[in-house]
Scaffold this active site. Sequence first.
Site, PDB file in Angstrom:
ATOM      1  N   GLU A 148     -12.479   4.456  12.447  1.00 49.43           N
ATOM      2  CA  GLU A 148     -12.430   5.917  12.553  1.00 49.43           C
ATOM      3  C   GLU A 148     -11.107   6.382  13.122  1.00 49.43           C
ATOM      4  OE1 GLU A 148     -12.876   9.986  14.031  1.00 49.43           O
ATOM      5  OE2 GLU A 148     -12.372   8.232  15.189  1.00 49.43           O
ATOM      6  N   HIS A 175     -18.510   5.254  15.704  1.00 51.63           N
ATOM      7  CA  HIS A 175     -17.476   4.220  15.539  1.00 51.63           C
ATOM      8  C   HIS A 175     -17.334   3.383  16.797  1.00 51.63           C
ATOM      9  CE1 HIS A 175     -14.147   6.470  17.672  1.00 51.63           C
ATOM     10  NE2 HIS A 175     -14.797   7.530  17.245  1.00 51.63           N
ATOM     11  N   THR A 209      26.713   2.110  25.288  1.00 48.76           N
ATOM     12  CA  THR A 209      27.496   3.036  24.473  1.00 48.76           C
ATOM     13  C   THR A 209      27.349   2.640  23.014  1.00 48.76           C
ATOM     14  OG1 THR A 209      29.383   1.658  25.034  1.00 48.76           O
ATOM     15  CG2 THR A 209      29.165   3.729  26.236  1.00 48.76           C
ATOM     16  N   ASP A 264     -14.549   1.384  17.123  1.00 50.91           N
ATOM     17  CA  ASP A 264     -13.120   1.184  17.401  1.00 50.91           C
ATOM     18  C   ASP A 264     -12.627   2.230  18.385  1.00 50.91           C
ATOM     19  OD1 ASP A 264     -13.297   3.246  15.398  1.00 50.91           O
ATOM     20  OD2 ASP A 264     -11.186   2.968  14.926  1.00 50.91           O
TER      21      ASP A 264
HETATM   22  N1  BES Z   1     -14.011  11.985  18.472  1.00 47.18           N
HETATM   23  C1  BES Z   1     -12.775  12.245  17.826  1.00 47.18           C
HETATM   24  C2  BES Z   1     -12.773  13.529  17.043  1.00 47.18           C
HETATM   25  C3  BES Z   1     -12.912  14.775  17.856  1.00 47.18           C
HETATM   26  C4  BES Z   1     -12.186  14.960  19.009  1.00 47.18           C
HETATM   27  C5  BES Z   1     -13.751  15.750  17.434  1.00 47.18           C
HETATM   28  C6  BES Z   1     -12.321  16.110  19.731  1.00 47.18           C
HETATM   29  C7  BES Z   1     -13.894  16.915  18.148  1.00 47.18           C
HETATM   30  C8  BES Z   1     -13.181  17.081  19.317  1.00 47.18           C
HETATM   31  C9  BES Z   1     -12.414  11.105  16.900  1.00 47.18           C
HETATM   32  O1  BES Z   1     -12.700   9.848  17.424  1.00 47.18           O
HETATM   33  C10 BES Z   1     -10.932  11.151  16.689  1.00 47.18           C
HETATM   34  O2  BES Z   1     -10.208  11.029  17.628  1.00 47.18           O
HETATM   35  N2  BES Z   1     -10.503  11.310  15.461  1.00 47.18           N
HETATM   36  C11 BES Z   1      -9.129  11.233  15.115  1.00 47.18           C
HETATM   37  C12 BES Z   1      -9.076  11.073  13.630  1.00 47.18           C
HETATM   38  C13 BES Z   1      -7.759  10.677  13.064  1.00 47.18           C
HETATM   39  C14 BES Z   1      -7.170   9.463  13.710  1.00 47.18           C
HETATM   40  C15 BES Z   1      -7.862  10.493  11.589  1.00 47.18           C
HETATM   41  C16 BES Z   1      -8.390  12.473  15.571  1.00 47.18           C
HETATM   42  O3  BES Z   1      -8.955  13.574  15.572  1.00 47.18           O
HETATM   43  O4  BES Z   1      -7.226  12.349  15.943  1.00 47.18           O
HETATM   44 MN    MN Z   2     -11.035   9.420  18.873  1.00 49.16          MN
END
Ligand code: BES
Ligand code: MN
Length: 444
Positions: free
Chosen positions: A142, A75, A305, A77
Site C-alpha cells: 500500500e 496493509h 569545492t 507494509d
Molecule cells: N493511511 C494512509 C492514507 C491516509 C492518510 C488516508 C491520512 C487518510 C488520511 C496510507 O497508508 C498512505 O499513507 N497512503 C499513501 C499512498 C501512496 C504512497 C500511494 C499516501 O497517502 O501517501
Molecule cells: Mn501510510
Amino acid sequence: MRASHLEDYYSFLRFPSVSTDAEYAEKVTECAHWLVEKLTGIGLETKLVPTPGHPVVWAKNKHQPGRRTVMIYGHYDVQPPDPLDLWDSPPFEPVLKNGYVFARGSTDNKGQILAHILGVQEVLEKDGDLPVNLHFVIEGEEEIGSGNLGNFLSQNKEALRCDVVVVSDTGMIAPGVPTLSYGLRGVTALEMKVTSAQMDLHSGIYGGAVANPITALAQLLATLHDREGRVAIPGFYDKVKPLEDWEREAWRNLPIDGDKEVLKETEAPALFGETGYSTLERLWARPTAEINGIGGGYQGKGTKTVIPSHAMAKLTFRMVPNQIGEDLLELAKTHLRKNLPPGVTLEITDGHSGPWYLTDPHSAFGMAAQRALKEAFNAEVALIREGGSIPITTQFRTILGVETLLVGLALPGCRAHSPNENFPLENLDGGIRLNKAMLRELAT
Ligand code: BES
Ligand code: MN
C-alpha cells in the site's frame, strides 16, 4: 485489553515490513507469514498469495449462501522509519507510554487492521461464527502504490465477490469522535534528474563555464508554485471540482479548529497554502504539488569545492475530484521541460499513481457504517474527506463493483510516516468494538 492482544500487537509491530526498500524484502515476507499464522489460528482459511512484489494475505470464514459478504482491507507494509535519530525509542521495538504504543506502523496500518482481526477473533471465540461472509485482504504494497493488488483483484474477481469493503486506514478528527471519511485525495509521483557535466568538476577550474545542476534544479522547482502557494503549472486546476456549499458549511461546523490542530501537530511557525480556502478545505479538497526529496552535490562533513554532475528531486501531486493522474503528469512534465534553465538536461521518470476517491456517506452501507461508528464510540459521527490516499479504493469499485467504507482509527497526533508514530490502546479497543458493530450492521 487482553494480554494476548497486546502480545499479538507487539509481535506484528516488530517486523520491519518496509515495502519500498529491497533490503527489507525478507522481513516483509516474514510479516506476511506471521499474519497467515494469526488468521489461521483464529479459525479462518488463509492463503499467502505471491505477487511480483510483496505477497497478499487472504483469509475467509466459511461462507454461507444468503448472507452479506464483507471484505476488510488493510496493509501490513510500513513507511521507512527514517530519520532514525528523531525517534525516542527504536521504531521496531514497540513501547507503551501513557496508554500509547510507539512504533512504526502502530497506527498506519498495523494497529488498525489488527483491531479488525481481534474483533473477528473475539466473535468467533464467543459465537463460533460471524454474522457475514468475510474476506480479509491484507497487502504488503500500500505504501508504494498497491501496484500488484489490482491484478490480484482481477485474477480472483469471482472468489472475491462481495457487497462492500471496510477499511480502517484513515483518521478520526479527534479522540472519541467516530469519523466516516467519504473522500480521499489521489496521488501521482515523478522523479527528476538534472544533469550538467558528465562528472563532478573542480569549481575553481570550471565554475563560471558550465551550469550548476543544483542551481538549475532549484530554479526549476521554484516555478512550481506562486508566492501565494498556488500551483503554477498551467492547466493544473482546470478539472478541479469546486467544493459544494453544503460541504464547506458542514466542515465549518465540525467540532475541531483545523488551523489550531495543524499548528499544534506540526509545530510549524505558521500555516501556509492557497488563499481563499480554509485549512481543512486545503487539506481535504484542494490539489497540491509537493517536493518530497531533493539531492545532489557534497553532503559530507566540511566543504568541497565542486560542481556536481547532477541533482535530483522527488515530486508528488495530490489530486482531487475530477483530476486525472495521467493528464496531470503530462501537464507537469510539459511545464518542467519548458522551464528548464539553459546548460543542463532533464530526465523524468514516472512513479506510482493512484486516483482520488469519493463516495456517498448516506448510501445504505454508509448509513450502516454511521450506525456502527456511533454504537462503538457512543458519540455523534463526523463526516469528512481526507488528504491522504488509498489508491486501491477506486479499483474495489472498478474491478469488484463495490464501494468502500472508510472508518479510520488514526488520531491527529498519530505521527503516521513520521518519527514517534503512535496509537492509543483505547483505539485498538475501540477498533475491536467497531469491527463487531460493523459486521453486525452490515449483516442485515
Ligand atoms: N493511511 C494512509 C492514507 C491516509 C492518510 C488516508 C491520512 C487518510 C488520511 C496510507 O497508508 C498512505 O499513507 N497512503 C499513501 C499512498 C501512496 C504512497 C500511494 C499516501 O497517502 O501517501
Ligand atoms: Mn501510510
